[in-house]
Design a protein around this motif. Structure first.
Motif, PDB file in Angstrom:
ATOM      1  N   ARG A   1       0.821  -1.203   0.000  1.00 46.54           N
ATOM      2  CA  ARG A   1       0.000   0.000   0.000  1.00 46.54           C
ATOM      3  C   ARG A   1       0.858   1.259   0.000  1.00 46.54           C
TER       4      ARG A   1
ATOM      5  N   SER B   1      -7.037   2.154   6.144  1.00 48.35           N
ATOM      6  CA  SER B   1      -5.785   1.399   6.070  1.00 48.35           C
ATOM      7  C   SER B   1      -5.912  -0.097   6.340  1.00 48.35           C
ATOM      8  N   SER B   2      -6.853  -0.495   7.186  1.00 48.83           N
ATOM      9  CA  SER B   2      -6.933  -1.930   7.498  1.00 48.83           C
ATOM     10  C   SER B   2      -7.750  -2.686   6.460  1.00 48.83           C
TER      11      SER B   2
ATOM     12  N   GLY C   1       4.638  -2.295   6.446  1.00 54.18           N
ATOM     13  CA  GLY C   1       4.737  -3.290   7.518  1.00 54.18           C
ATOM     14  C   GLY C   1       3.620  -4.305   7.495  1.00 54.18           C
ATOM     15  N   THR C   2       2.603  -4.103   6.667  1.00 52.29           N
ATOM     16  CA  THR C   2       1.503  -5.066   6.629  1.00 52.29           C
ATOM     17  C   THR C   2       1.622  -6.028   5.440  1.00 52.29           C
TER      18      THR C   2
ATOM     19  N   GLU D   1     -11.218   5.064  10.199  1.00 50.52           N
ATOM     20  CA  GLU D   1      -9.863   5.149   9.643  1.00 50.52           C
ATOM     21  C   GLU D   1      -9.760   6.314   8.661  1.00 50.52           C
TER      22      GLU D   1
ATOM     23  N   VAL E   1       7.016   2.280   9.200  1.00 44.56           N
ATOM     24  CA  VAL E   1       7.502   0.935   9.529  1.00 44.56           C
ATOM     25  C   VAL E   1       8.363   1.094  10.782  1.00 44.56           C
TER      26      VAL E   1
ATOM     27  N   PRO F   1      -3.686   0.965  12.151  1.00 49.58           N
ATOM     28  CA  PRO F   1      -3.834  -0.178  11.238  1.00 49.58           C
ATOM     29  C   PRO F   1      -2.609  -0.398  10.345  1.00 49.58           C
ATOM     30  N   ASP F   2      -1.714   0.575  10.297  1.00 55.37           N
ATOM     31  CA  ASP F   2      -0.534   0.424   9.433  1.00 55.37           C
ATOM     32  C   ASP F   2       0.565  -0.419  10.085  1.00 55.37           C
ATOM     33  N   ILE F   3       0.456  -0.645  11.391  1.00 53.47           N
ATOM     34  CA  ILE F   3       1.529  -1.353  12.089  1.00 53.47           C
ATOM     35  C   ILE F   3       0.965  -2.587  12.784  1.00 53.47           C
ATOM     36  N   PRO F   4       1.364  -3.767  12.337  1.00 52.86           N
ATOM     37  CA  PRO F   4       0.852  -4.972  13.003  1.00 52.86           C
ATOM     38  C   PRO F   4       1.252  -4.975  14.479  1.00 52.86           C
TER      39      PRO F   4
END
Lengths: 469, 437
Positions: free
Chosen positions: A199, A207-208, A237-238, A315, B51, B276-279
């Protein structure tokens, strides 16, 4: 030959045989855009000069014997992809004069594979919408009937492929924004597994839920395109470190013995007969091809839309905060009504005292939707379902009724909530209008979706039908 | 005094990681040209994604471990949504309800335990500069500091006076320096303190209904001054029968007082939600143990080891371990010559304020050896030299005996010259006095 019949696979063949050049191909599409896009409004920005330069470079590479998965192939991109040096508006006046400073990972991957970026496609502003009508640059129109919506939010991208303005186009799917317009425009659209395509550099909506998909004419083209964009990205990071399979390898293996699930909740009173009839026909065809059709249940389907319209605006409200009027040119007053609506909804549901009742609850429902699918995968390999409850509707028909517009996502949002992939494939026409199905599968099962989609496409070849412009 | 202060502390420590918290830009922003350490991520450009910096997270956990915190096996980052021009994304990535470290404590020298509520990870903001350019007053934004990693350490409201606060801060600074995760230089803003202070009647248990937060404190001394000022100010208000306002005040060093900055009508609503961008981060027990094993010896352990292992006094041990470099210097020096006692080395380092950057441990030991070898002059030799001095300086001897006691200093000087500094002056003086009786 007529370039309109080209697919990526065919065009690559002709390019490598030097029967056509990328410059010729690119010019052909630019001319079509010039000629027909006044009516269809698929593009916000056409990159004539840059595209021709890229095509020239591609031709030189081909002459040098170099290759690339998409070398010399003209591609359109939803105007929500950051493209360095090219105006990037997200379909919103807030970014009317904004030029991107960097390339999204998907964009650099496409460029590295040799793709020629022909322009930035129209879309609902910030990807908020199901019809394309929320674009601040006017709605795109359905090439099959210009009084109808092409579906959104990746409206211009779908129109571009459907109308023969490009061989492929990048979109995004947060609640159905690739699958819905693909089904309305008789093309193939993929919503990949969440995290399969980076993304990074795609202007975030929710984002999710956001996934970076694409449109092509055929399933095979679609698989080829994904093999370029998929994979882990250090900048996102996802994106998990899961190997990208060879999407072409199993494509043509057929569906003998494949178990196709039919969710009973999707074939309910909400589904128009206009849609149900062609889909039932398609299922019959699958049976003939050796697949086993099994009814499954996804009991949380009825809660999915409510869950989606809590998580997504929450979000959105946070993601749009950076457009605070200090940078990027325009002030917050330039946000359109739909963006304002979602900012307000999301701000409300995240507020102290409401968070537990809305956001937290929605996240719990989300877990249940995921469980629904996990239970289904114990019985079936893939699920086939309708994409839209109805045929494409009239421009303006739902524009003043946000709730009716939201409900058009009822069959698509569950895949985003669960993060699973979905592939839209044309299954014919009703009343002269295209109908598509979505093939859903477990996480990272895109290769299986392609296999199932290809089997049907090969038998029916609906993709060869072209709209009269 | 009728009131007991209730003081809690929030401390921000800037980590000295090479890169920023969520991008690969250099985190070394101090004194750099504005906006030269930036990228799409820390500028909050559309589409950019954070990140997390693994090193920063590990260091945050180490800080937590060194403050005796529990490290939950599940942790996550949250978005703290608010508007400010130095916050490019419109939210700060922080940790809300599941921080990296919780429920720790730190022991003061009095033995009193200060509870650590939590230690969490977050990103710094950019910096606003207000200037006049071509006669126009403008606000400029420098994003070099944007997204530099910060660890926020929050204590329980366990302090009851400024001295305790100061000692805690010194210990905390010492710990992060020992861990080598931050230089914690207050003047550079690498360590920022925000005490919150309120008073309750002596003997009462509950927390007061108000709390005053003090900002802009950039030294340990000012924190003492600010707290003492607040205690006095709030006492006066309470004694007049009123309740102090719940507010944020700033320390004004020139006027030696706190000044109201912002009265909090109600709590800010930051609309926290999981980023939501970072697990989420899921640790396994061995991960935490690995981090614990990677940690260097901390000041507290070193303090005890020095007392036991080197037979030092508490005072000397405390002086030596204040900074790690001195402690290391001491240990290196001890190894050089077993004949020299560790006590003597400690005394030299402390009393002579040895510049450890300039004098090598070996050089120091040599100095000690030669200094000690002087007291090798035997009593007999000493007496002989002194007698000679007395004989050849009869006038001074007479003066001394006539009551001019200062005359002895001349005799000491003469003796020292004869002895070539091989004996300590006070011993020489004492011996001379004996002989002159």
């Amino acid at each position: 030959m007529d370039y309109l019949d080209l697919t990526i696979i065919k065009a690559k063949e002709l390019l490598s045989q030097k029967k056509i050049s990328s410059v010729e191909l690119t010019k052909y599409y630019l001319e079509r855009i010039e000629k027909y896009d006044k009516n269809l409004n698929a593009y916000i920005t056409v990159c004539t000069e840059k595209a021709l330069n890229a095509a020239k470079t591609a031709d030189e590479k081909i002459a040098n014997g170099e290759s690339g998965a998409l070398l010399g192939i003209p591609v359109g991109l939803k105007d929500i992809y950051m493209t360095k040096g090219i105006r990037t508006t997200a379909g919103s006046k807030v970014l009317e004069n904004y030029t991107a400073h960097y390339d999204a990972t998907a964009v650099s991957k496409l460029k590295n594979a040799g793709a020629v970026i022909i322009g930035k496609a129209n879309c609902d502003a910030w990807a908020h919408g199901s019809s394309g009508e929320n674009s601040d640059y006017g709605p795109s129109k359905n090439p099959w009937d210009t009084t109808l919506v092409p579906g959104g939010s990746s409206s211009g991208s779908a129109v571009s492929v459907s109308a023969g303005f490009s061989l492929a186009a990048g979109g995004t799917d947060t609640g159905g924004s690739v699958r819905l317009p693909a089904s309305f425009c008789n093309i193939v659209g993929l919503k990949p597994t969440y995290g399969r395509v980076s993304r990074y550099g795609i202007i975030a909506m929710a984002s999710s839920l956001d996934t970076i998909g694409h449109f092509t004419k055929t399933v095979e083209d679609n698989a080829l395109y994904l093999s370029v964009t998929a994979g882990k990205d250090e900048k996102d990071g996802t994106t998990p470190n899961i190997k990208v399979p060879d999407y072409m390898a199993n494509l043509k293996k057929g569906v003998k013995g494949i178990k196709i699930g039919i969710p009973k909740e999707y074939f309910s009173k909400g589904l128009s007969a206009d849609i149900e009839i062609p889909i039932r026909k398609a299922l019959k065809k699958y049976e003939e091809l050796g697949a086993e059709i099994i009814e499954v249940s996804l009991p949380y389907t009825s809660h999915a839309i409510a869950c989606y319209y809590i998580i997504q605006p929450a979000e959105v409200s946070s993601n749009l905060a950076r457009f605070d009027g200090i940078r990027f040119g325009n002030t917050r007053e330039t946000f359109g009504p739909e963006a304002k609506r979602r900012i307000m909804l999301g701000t409300f549901t995240l507020s102290a005292g409401y968070y537990d009742a809305y956001y937290k609850k929605a996240m719990q429902v989300r877990t249940k939707v995921i469980e629904d699918y996990n239970n289904a995968w114990k019985k079936v390999d893939v699920i086939v379902a309708p994409v839209s409850p109805t045929l494409p509707w009239k421009l303006g028909e739902k524009a003043d009724d946000p709730l009716a517009m939201y409900l058009s996502d009822v069959f698509t949002v569950t895949a985003n909530i669960a993060g699973i992939p979905g592939l839209t494939v044309p299954v014919g026409f009703n009343k002269g209008l295209p109908v598509g199905i979505q093939i859903l599968g477990p996480h990272f099962s895109e290769d299986k979706l392609y296999q199932v989609g290809y089997a049907y496409e090969k038998e029916t070849e609906f993709w060869k039908e072209k709209p009269n412009l | 005094m009728k009131y007991t202060p209730v003081i809690g502390l929030e401390v921000h420590v800037e980590l000295k990681t090479k890169s920023k918290m969520f991008c690969s830009c250099s985190a070394d922003y101090f004194g750099q040209k504005p906006n030269s350490h930036t990228c799409p991520v820390c500028l909050g450009l559309p589409g950019a994604l954070p990140v997390p910096n693994k090193q920063a997270i590990e260091w945050c956990v180490m800080i937590g471990l060194s403050l005796n915190c529990k490290i939950p096996l599940f942790s996550k980052f949250d978005r703290k949504n608010y508007f400010y021009p130095d916050l490019p994304k419109g939210y700060q990535i922080s940790q809300y309800d599941e921080p990296f470290a919780v429920k720790g404590s730190i022991k003061l020298s009095s033995g009193k335990m200060i509870g650590i509520t939590r230690a969490h990870m977050e990103e710094d903001t950019g910096k606003l500069l207000h200037e006049t350019i071509n006669g126009e007053r403008v606000s400029l934004i420098d994003f070099n500091r944007s997204s530099v990693p910060l660890v926020e350490i929050v204590t329980e409201p366990d302090f009851t006076d400024a001295k305790e606060v100061k000692e805690y801060l010194q210990k905390l600074q010492q710990i992060v320096r020992y861990l080598d995760v931050s230089d914690a230089d207050m003047e550079k803003g690498e360590m920022r303190l925000e005490p919150n202070i309120s008073l309750r009647p002596n003997g009462s248990k509950g927390l007061p209904k108000y709390k005053v937060e003090v900002k802009n404190i950039n030294s340990f001394n000012f924190v003492e001054d600010a707290i003492n000022f607040e205690i006095k100010r709030q006492t006066e208000i309470l004694e007049s029968g009123e309740t102090p306002l719940q507010e944020t005040r700033g320390w004004n060093e020139d006027r030696k007082k706190t000044i109201s900055q912002r009265v909090k009508e109600e709590a800010n609503d930051y609309r926290y939600f999981p980023d939501p961008d970072i697990p989420p981060i899921r640790w396994k027990e061995p991960d935490i143990e690995n981090l614990r094993n990677k940690m260097p010896e901390l000041p507290e352990e070193k303090f005890i080891r020095f007392i036991k292992g080197y037979n030092l006094s508490e005072y000397n041990s405390e002086q030596l371990i204040r900074d790690k470099a001195t402690a290391d210097y001491f240990e290196e020096a001890v190894k050089i010559d077993p004949a020299i006692s560790s006590k003597d080395i400690a005394n030299w380092i402390i009393n002579k304020k040895i510049n450890i950057d300039k004098i090598l441990p070996a050089t120091l030991v040599k100095q000690i050896v030669s200094a000690q070898s002087v007291s090798g002059v035997t009593g007999e030799e000493l007496e002989k030299v002194l007698k000679t001095v007395l004989e050849s300086n009869q006038k001074s001897v007479d003066d001394y005996k006539a009551g001019k006691t200062n005359a002895i200093m001349f005799l000491v000087g003469q003796s020292m010259r004869e002895l070539k500094g091989k004996e300590k002056a006070d011993k020489v003086k004492a011996e001379l006095e004996k002989l002159l009786k």
